[in-house]
Write a protein that holds these residues in place. Structure first.
Motif, PDB file in Angstrom:
ATOM      1  N   UNK A 173       0.824  -1.202   0.000  1.00 48.24           N
ATOM      2  CA  UNK A 173       0.000   0.000   0.000  1.00 48.24           C
ATOM      3  C   UNK A 173       0.862   1.257   0.000  1.00 48.24           C
ATOM      4  N   UNK A 174       1.859   1.308   0.879  1.00 47.57           N
ATOM      5  CA  UNK A 174       2.713   2.486   1.010  1.00 47.57           C
ATOM      6  C   UNK A 174       3.593   2.730  -0.216  1.00 47.57           C
ATOM      7  N   UNK A 175       4.064   1.663  -0.831  1.00 45.48           N
ATOM      8  CA  UNK A 175       5.052   1.798  -1.900  1.00 45.48           C
ATOM      9  C   UNK A 175       4.444   1.873  -3.297  1.00 45.48           C
ATOM     10  N   UNK A 176       3.144   2.057  -3.362  1.00 42.44           N
ATOM     11  CA  UNK A 176       2.495   2.219  -4.664  1.00 42.44           C
ATOM     12  C   UNK A 176       3.080   3.451  -5.359  1.00 42.44           C
ATOM     13  N   UNK A 177       3.519   3.319  -6.614  1.00 47.42           N
ATOM     14  CA  UNK A 177       4.131   4.459  -7.316  1.00 47.42           C
ATOM     15  C   UNK A 177       3.200   5.671  -7.363  1.00 47.42           C
ATOM     16  N   UNK A 178       3.791   6.842  -7.229  1.00 51.65           N
ATOM     17  CA  UNK A 178       3.024   8.086  -7.250  1.00 51.65           C
ATOM     18  C   UNK A 178       2.177   8.194  -8.514  1.00 51.65           C
ATOM     19  N   UNK A 179       2.733   7.745  -9.634  1.00 49.73           N
ATOM     20  CA  UNK A 179       2.033   7.867 -10.917  1.00 49.73           C
ATOM     21  C   UNK A 179       0.773   7.018 -10.986  1.00 49.73           C
ATOM     22  N   UNK A 180       0.662   6.009 -10.099  1.00 50.21           N
ATOM     23  CA  UNK A 180      -0.492   5.119 -10.127  1.00 50.21           C
ATOM     24  C   UNK A 180      -1.529   5.447  -9.045  1.00 50.21           C
ATOM     25  N   UNK A 181      -1.282   6.506  -8.291  1.00 50.26           N
ATOM     26  CA  UNK A 181      -2.231   6.904  -7.261  1.00 50.26           C
ATOM     27  C   UNK A 181      -3.394   7.671  -7.881  1.00 50.26           C
ATOM     28  N   UNK A 182      -4.558   7.475  -7.309  1.00 48.88           N
ATOM     29  CA  UNK A 182      -5.714   8.256  -7.748  1.00 48.88           C
ATOM     30  C   UNK A 182      -5.597   9.668  -7.192  1.00 48.88           C
ATOM     31  N   UNK A 183      -6.408  10.567  -7.696  1.00 46.80           N
ATOM     32  CA  UNK A 183      -6.378  11.949  -7.226  1.00 46.80           C
ATOM     33  C   UNK A 183      -6.690  12.034  -5.741  1.00 46.80           C
ATOM     34  N   UNK A 184      -7.654  11.242  -5.287  1.00 47.35           N
ATOM     35  CA  UNK A 184      -8.021  11.253  -3.864  1.00 47.35           C
ATOM     36  C   UNK A 184      -6.880  10.726  -3.006  1.00 47.35           C
ATOM     37  N   UNK A 185      -6.151   9.717  -3.497  1.00 47.22           N
ATOM     38  CA  UNK A 185      -5.025   9.171  -2.742  1.00 47.22           C
ATOM     39  C   UNK A 185      -3.889  10.184  -2.651  1.00 47.22           C
ATOM     40  N   UNK A 186      -3.648  10.911  -3.716  1.00 46.94           N
ATOM     41  CA  UNK A 186      -2.603  11.935  -3.682  1.00 46.94           C
ATOM     42  C   UNK A 186      -2.969  13.046  -2.704  1.00 46.94           C
ATOM     43  N   UNK A 187      -4.231  13.408  -2.706  1.00 44.69           N
ATOM     44  CA  UNK A 187      -4.697  14.458  -1.807  1.00 44.69           C
ATOM     45  C   UNK A 187      -4.593  14.012  -0.353  1.00 44.69           C
ATOM     46  N   UNK A 188      -4.944  12.754  -0.104  1.00 47.36           N
ATOM     47  CA  UNK A 188      -4.880  12.230   1.263  1.00 47.36           C
ATOM     48  C   UNK A 188      -3.456  12.174   1.782  1.00 47.36           C
ATOM     49  N   UNK A 189      -2.496  11.938   0.871  1.00 49.90           N
ATOM     50  CA  UNK A 189      -1.096  11.812   1.279  1.00 49.90           C
ATOM     51  C   UNK A 189      -0.491  13.142   1.706  1.00 49.90           C
ATOM     52  N   UNK A 190      -1.003  14.244   1.194  1.00 47.54           N
ATOM     53  CA  UNK A 190      -0.465  15.549   1.560  1.00 47.54           C
ATOM     54  C   UNK A 190       0.721  15.940   0.697  1.00 47.54           C
ATOM     55  N   UNK A 191       1.208  17.151   0.896  1.00 41.72           N
ATOM     56  CA  UNK A 191       2.303  17.672   0.086  1.00 41.72           C
ATOM     57  C   UNK A 191       3.685  17.319   0.629  1.00 41.72           C
ATOM     58  N   UNK A 192       3.833  17.311   1.935  1.00 42.36           N
ATOM     59  CA  UNK A 192       5.139  17.036   2.542  1.00 42.36           C
ATOM     60  C   UNK A 192       4.969  15.981   3.631  1.00 42.36           C
ATOM     61  N   UNK A 193       4.740  14.725   3.249  1.00 40.22           N
ATOM     62  CA  UNK A 193       4.443  13.691   4.237  1.00 40.22           C
ATOM     63  C   UNK A 193       5.632  13.347   5.130  1.00 40.22           C
ATOM     64  N   UNK A 194       5.321  13.072   6.376  1.00 42.83           N
ATOM     65  CA  UNK A 194       6.325  12.565   7.308  1.00 42.83           C
ATOM     66  C   UNK A 194       6.586  11.103   6.952  1.00 42.83           C
ATOM     67  N   UNK A 195       7.822  10.620   7.097  1.00 42.31           N
ATOM     68  CA  UNK A 195       8.098   9.218   6.760  1.00 42.31           C
ATOM     69  C   UNK A 195       7.161   8.251   7.477  1.00 42.31           C
ATOM     70  N   UNK A 196       6.698   7.260   6.747  1.00 42.90           N
ATOM     71  CA  UNK A 196       5.900   6.197   7.346  1.00 42.90           C
ATOM     72  C   UNK A 196       6.843   5.174   7.973  1.00 42.90           C
TER      73      UNK A 196
END
Length: 376
Positions: A173-196
């Motif tokens: 789940x965490x390592x899904x490539x950025x290019x394959x994320x949906x718009x909602x998933x990108x929005x949920x992740x935030x702009x400057x995420x803290x390391x998981x």
């Protein structure tokens, strides 16, 4: 100015400079300028913890709630988890904001781990948990040939596979490539995420094999090796996030991921009394010098180590010595301290290891392999 006067003046000036530097350092430290970085921030983050219905897991989630985390706990016993959730609600740092949830699951099954990750993500508004900490586990100490072969598999299922399956599910789940994320998933992740962070709970038994721990210790050693392998692999993903062109960055996840592992010693948990009944007398003799900790002490020490940035986190001094003496290719928490501590630990093992060998040999010579108390 005479030579002696010049030297005395220089000495006094140096002493005053050192004194002022010391004073300024104390003042800046008191003002928080040298406050160490917290490598395990949980305030406002969602943390998934397994094995939290009792023992160290239960103590850990209560502390996480007190530090502001949103906590999801996983175990097989729903009634116990309900009680833990109520405790977290009562002691939460921000009770009006923080959220708590529990999921009943058997994580020894891969499909259950996948279900848990999906359910937590849905509960967490479409975003996977920020931190996953696997604490579930149990020990069945015994001489190797005294247990049925099924027990060996059960120990691996309970201690290793519950962590490995969940790690596999959450990392996918965490390592899904950025290019394959949906718009909602990108929005949920935030702009400057803290390391998981994916954290496993091993045991100091992984650092040294003892008579009577053959069914249990190898399962914890496998977890330590898994942590090293995953940490090495994650350099690919974390490095890709800092790629020099967009095609490289597109293959990377939205946030860095860290792997960490906790190595508690003897914990006075609900299972401790049962483990003591199962232990062969020689096992009790060999671990006689072990430091015993309450669930709360072990949980508090673990979190303190994680906050301090430890990759391999131990909960007491004997465990720290065992860790430092067996690091080999594993990363050091502190290059200088761990190197020096490792030299000392390896020197001590020159005396400790032969002594432990003699104790087992002497017990066999005197008592045979009886399970009775020594001398009876």
């Amino acid at each position: 100015m005479a030579s002696g006067d010049w030297k005395e003046t220089a000495f006094l000036a140096g002493a005053v400079l050192i004194f002022l530097t010391f004073d300024v350092t104390l003042v800046l430290f008191a003002m928080g300028w040298f406050k160490p970085k917290n490598h395990f921030p949980v305030d406002g983050r969602t943390v998934l913890v397994t094995g939290a219905s009792q023992g160290m897991g239960r103590a850990a989630v209560k502390l996480l709630a007190q530090k502001g985390a949103n906590v999801v706990i996983v175990s097989r016993n729903a009634s116990k988890m309900e009680a833990v959730v109520e405790e977290m609600k009562r002691t939460a740092m921000k009770p009006q904001i923080q959220r708590f949830h529990y999921i009943s699951a058997d994580l020894a099954k891969n499909e259950e781990s996948i279900r848990v990750v999906e359910e937590v993500t849905q509960w967490n508004n479409g975003e996977p948990p920020d931190i996953v900490w696997t604490i579930a586990g149990a020990a069945h100490p015994s001489l190797f040939i005294d247990v049925d072969a099924e027990v060996l598999r059960e120990q691996m299922d309970t201690n290793y596979w519950t962590a490995a399956y969940l790690g596999h599910a959450i990392l996918r789940s965490w390592l899904k490539p950025f290019s394959k994320l949906s718009e909602s998933e990108r929005k949920a992740a935030g702009n400057a995420p803290i390391p998981r962070q994916f954290i496993m709970t091993s045991s100091v038994a992984a650092f040294a094999g003892l008579a009577g721990y053959a069914p249990y210790a190898p399962t914890k050693a496998a977890m330590r090796c898994l942590a090293d392998c995953l940490r090495s692999e994650l350099n690919l993903y974390n490095g890709a996030r800092r790629g020099t062109n967009s095609s490289v960055v597109a293959t990377a996840p939205v946030a860095d991921v860290k792997i960490r592992c906790v190595f508690p010693g003897c914990i006075l948990s609900p299972g401790f009394e049962n483990e003591s009944r199962l232990k062969h007398p020689i096992t009790k003799i060999l671990e006689d010098a072990d430091i015993q900790q309450t669930e709360e002490e072990a949980a508090k020490a673990s979190i303190k180590e994680l906050e301090g940035g430890a990759y391999f986190a131990t909960t007491q001094i004997i465990g720290s010595a065992m860790r430092a003496g067996s690091l080999q290719g594993s990363p050091r928490n502190s290059l200088i301290v761990d190197t020096l501590f490792g030299w000392l630990a390896n020197l001590l093992w020159l005396f400790i290891a032969p002594d432990m060998e003699r104790k087992a040999w002497k017990y066999g010579k005197t008592h045979g392999v009886t399970k009775g108390e020594p001398g009876k």
